[in-house]
Design an enzyme around this catalytic site. Structure first.
Site, PDB file in Angstrom:
ATOM      1  N   ARG A  18       0.765  -1.171   0.026  1.00 46.39           N
ATOM      2  CA  ARG A  18      -0.123   0.018   0.027  1.00 46.39           C
ATOM      3  C   ARG A  18       0.809   1.164  -0.086  1.00 46.39           C
ATOM      4  O   ARG A  18       0.366   2.256  -0.577  1.00 46.39           O
ATOM      5  CB  ARG A  18      -0.985   0.129   1.252  1.00 46.39           C
ATOM      6  CG  ARG A  18      -1.585   1.189   1.308  1.00 46.39           C
ATOM      7  CD  ARG A  18      -2.948   1.410   2.368  1.00 46.39           C
ATOM      8  NE  ARG A  18      -2.821   0.517   3.419  1.00 46.39           N
ATOM      9  CZ  ARG A  18      -2.041   0.984   4.590  1.00 46.39           C
ATOM     10  NH1 ARG A  18      -1.511   2.082   4.512  1.00 46.39           N
ATOM     11  NH2 ARG A  18      -2.016   0.143   5.543  1.00 46.39           N
ATOM     12  N   ASP A  28      -7.116  18.768 -14.602  1.00 54.45           N
ATOM     13  CA  ASP A  28      -7.417  17.192 -15.038  1.00 54.45           C
ATOM     14  C   ASP A  28      -6.943  17.373 -16.580  1.00 54.45           C
ATOM     15  O   ASP A  28      -7.534  18.025 -17.477  1.00 54.45           O
ATOM     16  CB  ASP A  28      -8.856  17.036 -14.763  1.00 54.45           C
ATOM     17  CG  ASP A  28      -8.978  15.754 -15.026  1.00 54.45           C
ATOM     18  OD1 ASP A  28      -8.601  15.196 -16.119  1.00 54.45           O
ATOM     19  OD2 ASP A  28     -10.214  15.041 -14.692  1.00 54.45           O
ATOM     20  N   LYS A  57      -8.214   6.071 -19.424  1.00 50.99           N
ATOM     21  CA  LYS A  57      -8.543   6.575 -20.710  1.00 50.99           C
ATOM     22  C   LYS A  57      -7.151   6.517 -21.456  1.00 50.99           C
ATOM     23  O   LYS A  57      -6.825   5.492 -21.648  1.00 50.99           O
ATOM     24  CB  LYS A  57      -8.995   7.956 -20.550  1.00 50.99           C
ATOM     25  CG  LYS A  57     -10.115   8.261 -19.535  1.00 50.99           C
ATOM     26  CD  LYS A  57     -11.318   7.677 -20.023  1.00 50.99           C
ATOM     27  CE  LYS A  57     -12.353   7.615 -18.991  1.00 50.99           C
ATOM     28  NZ  LYS A  57     -12.503   8.135 -17.455  1.00 50.99           N
ATOM     29  N   TYR A  96     -16.517  17.040 -15.669  1.00 48.26           N
ATOM     30  CA  TYR A  96     -16.926  15.777 -15.774  1.00 48.26           C
ATOM     31  C   TYR A  96     -17.930  15.469 -14.568  1.00 48.26           C
ATOM     32  O   TYR A  96     -17.751  16.015 -13.616  1.00 48.26           O
ATOM     33  CB  TYR A  96     -15.801  14.944 -15.432  1.00 48.26           C
ATOM     34  CG  TYR A  96     -15.971  13.474 -15.372  1.00 48.26           C
ATOM     35  CD1 TYR A  96     -16.790  12.817 -16.262  1.00 48.26           C
ATOM     36  CD2 TYR A  96     -15.705  12.529 -14.084  1.00 48.26           C
ATOM     37  CE1 TYR A  96     -17.157  11.217 -15.997  1.00 48.26           C
ATOM     38  CE2 TYR A  96     -16.006  11.421 -14.145  1.00 48.26           C
ATOM     39  CZ  TYR A  96     -16.885  10.650 -14.622  1.00 48.26           C
ATOM     40  OH  TYR A  96     -17.192   9.237 -14.727  1.00 48.26           O
TER      41      TYR A  96
HETATM   42  N1  PLP Z   1     -11.805  13.022 -15.186  1.00 52.84           N
HETATM   43  C1  PLP Z   1     -12.212  13.194 -16.727  1.00 52.84           C
HETATM   44  C2  PLP Z   1     -12.152  14.194 -17.387  1.00 52.84           C
HETATM   45  C3  PLP Z   1     -12.977  11.992 -16.826  1.00 52.84           C
HETATM   46  O1  PLP Z   1     -13.600  12.036 -18.319  1.00 52.84           O
HETATM   47  C4  PLP Z   1     -13.199  10.818 -15.772  1.00 52.84           C
HETATM   48  C5  PLP Z   1     -14.071   9.564 -16.248  1.00 52.84           C
HETATM   49  O2  PLP Z   1     -14.485   9.648 -17.454  1.00 52.84           O
HETATM   50  C6  PLP Z   1     -12.508  10.945 -14.815  1.00 52.84           C
HETATM   51  C7  PLP Z   1     -11.930  11.997 -14.478  1.00 52.84           C
HETATM   52  C8  PLP Z   1     -12.797   9.880 -13.737  1.00 52.84           C
HETATM   53  O3  PLP Z   1     -12.012   8.637 -13.980  1.00 52.84           O
HETATM   54  P1  PLP Z   1     -12.286   7.170 -13.774  1.00 52.84           P
HETATM   55  O4  PLP Z   1     -13.552   6.851 -14.205  1.00 52.84           O
HETATM   56  O5  PLP Z   1     -11.078   6.588 -13.965  1.00 52.84           O
HETATM   57  O6  PLP Z   1     -12.580   7.250 -12.092  1.00 52.84           O
END
Ligand code: PLP
Length: 386
Positions: free
Chosen positions: A51, A177, A202, A103
């Site tokens: 961890r 992000d 992604k 998001y």
């Molecule tokens: N940030 C963005 C721009 C996203 O599109 C997503 C998910 O689609 C996330 C964060 C969250 O990621 P996760 O689905 O891996 O938890």
């Protein structure tokens, strides 16, 4: 974790290659062990319990941090875990400013944590001319940016926001992000961000077979703080997922370059179609964030969205007619996907916030993959004609 190194473009391909101390394997082995044999009571070596530290996860962290130009990175179990980790830097009196159109699940997480008193929160427009000074005037502790934004592809001027805010409030943390572009197409730290986060689910993993996340810190101090909270909260990513993501990361530049070439062609095609209302893609000259995207991005990316003329039924029959594009929540894989944000990724925002963000019933988001562009355009053509 490590000082800046040359060969930025080659680092993902070379990450950990030939570093195996045991058998000198070219590809670094996967360490699944949760614990490590200590040499004695005075043994304080890095690897004791997975961890806290794991060799496979560490190689991935170093590779992503190198690509983003950070001091160090923390690998988390999902993109949401990455955002959760960052939000733990805030205290109850701190103000967080986030975009009104981020998001949907990030929007929900921030709103729910703020409602519990974890921090103060304001969703603001980050795209207008005076956005930077309006945000700076609020004296926030953290500004969360998502650029391009999901799903309308709005572009926030990262350097302008960071400059204006740090002028008046040097301690404010600028978080970006970078999921939609990846470090190949945008480096927020070079533009003034302190922290970069990714849903590695992604483009970074890129094969739609891992859920994961990463947080990159610009400074050692920030990285230590994030590392402490990731360990304490147990938000860390699994070694197997790290191994898979590292394998995907090696082809990131190849994949994103091909997918972006396809996306440029798809955007031009959609723009020429009479049944399409608006196309949102930062590579189109009439996109409201085109000039900023040209300056801060290395390319427009492989994500785009568009509205169809008609209503929700029109959108549904178009999606049902597609043969290559699969209807799915995620993005950034080798395969092309389509998403209906109003009923899928952005449903948790609620109707009012969706309307404000422009997430209408005829809005569709495309994640463009690495297939042949002729086939993608042929599929869209036949579905539009049905
Ligand atoms: N940030 C963005 C721009 C996203 O599109 C997503 C998910 O689609 C996330 C964060 C969250 O990621 P996760 O689905 O891996 O938890």
């Amino acid at each position: 974790m490590n000082e800046k190194k040359p060969y930025r473009r080659t680092r993902a391909v070379q990450a950990g290659i030939g570093t195996d101390k045991g058998e000198r394997a070219i590809i670094p082995p996967l360490y699944l062990s949760s614990t490590y044999k200590m040499k004695g009571l005075e043994d304080f070596s890095d690897y004791q319990y997975s961890r806290t530290r794991n060799p496979t996860r560490d190689i991935l962290a170093e590779a992503i941090s190198d690509l983003e130009g950070g001091f160090g990175a923390t690998i988390t179990s999902s993109g949401m875990a990455a955002i959760t980790l960052i939000l733990h830097l805030l205290n109850p009196d701190d103000l967080l400013i986030a975009p009104y159109d981020c998001y949907g699940r990030a929007y929900r997480l921030m709103a729910e944590l703020a409602a519990k008193g974890h921090f103060k929160l304001e969703f603001m427009d980050q795209y207008s001319e005076d956005a930077a000074s309006l945000m700076a005037a609020k004296r926030p502790r953290m500004i969360f940016i998502e650029s391009p934004s999901n799903p309308i592809m709005r572009i926030a001027n990262i350097a302008a926001i960071s400059g204006a805010v740090k002028d008046t409030n040097p301690d404010c943390l600028i978080v970006c992000d970078n999921t939609f572009l990846s470090p190949i197409l945008q480096n927020p730290i070079a533009l003034g961000a302190d922290i970069v986060c990714h849903s590695t689910t992604k483009f970074l993993n890129g094969h739609s077979d891992v859920v994961g996340g990463a947080v990159v810190a610009k400074t050692e101090e920030l990285w230590k703080d994030l590392d402490f909270w990731a360990n304490s909260l147990g938000l860390i990513g699994a070694p197997f997922d790290s191994y898979m993501t590292l394998r995907g990361l090696r082809t990131l530049e190849l994949r994103i370059t091909r997918a972006q070439d396809n996306a440029i062609k798809v955007a031009d095609f959609l723009k020429s179609q009479s049944k399409v209302d608006t196309v949102f893609y930062p590579g189109l000259e009439d996109h409201e964030g085109y000039d900023t995207a040209q300056k801060q991005q290395e390319g427009p990316g492989a994500m785009l969205s568009f509205t169809l003329k008609g209503d929700k039924k029109t959108a549904a029959s178009f999606v049902n007619a597609l043969e290559i594009f699969a209807l799915a929540q995620s993005l950034g894989g080798t395969e092309s996907l389509i998403n209906h944000p109003a009923s899928m990724t952005h449903v948790s925002m609620g109707e009012e916030a969706r309307a404000k963000a422009g997430v209408t019933d005829t809005l569709l988001r495309l994640s463009i993959g690495v297939e042949h562009s002729d086939d993608l355009i042929a599929d869209l053509t036949q579905a539009l004609n049905k």
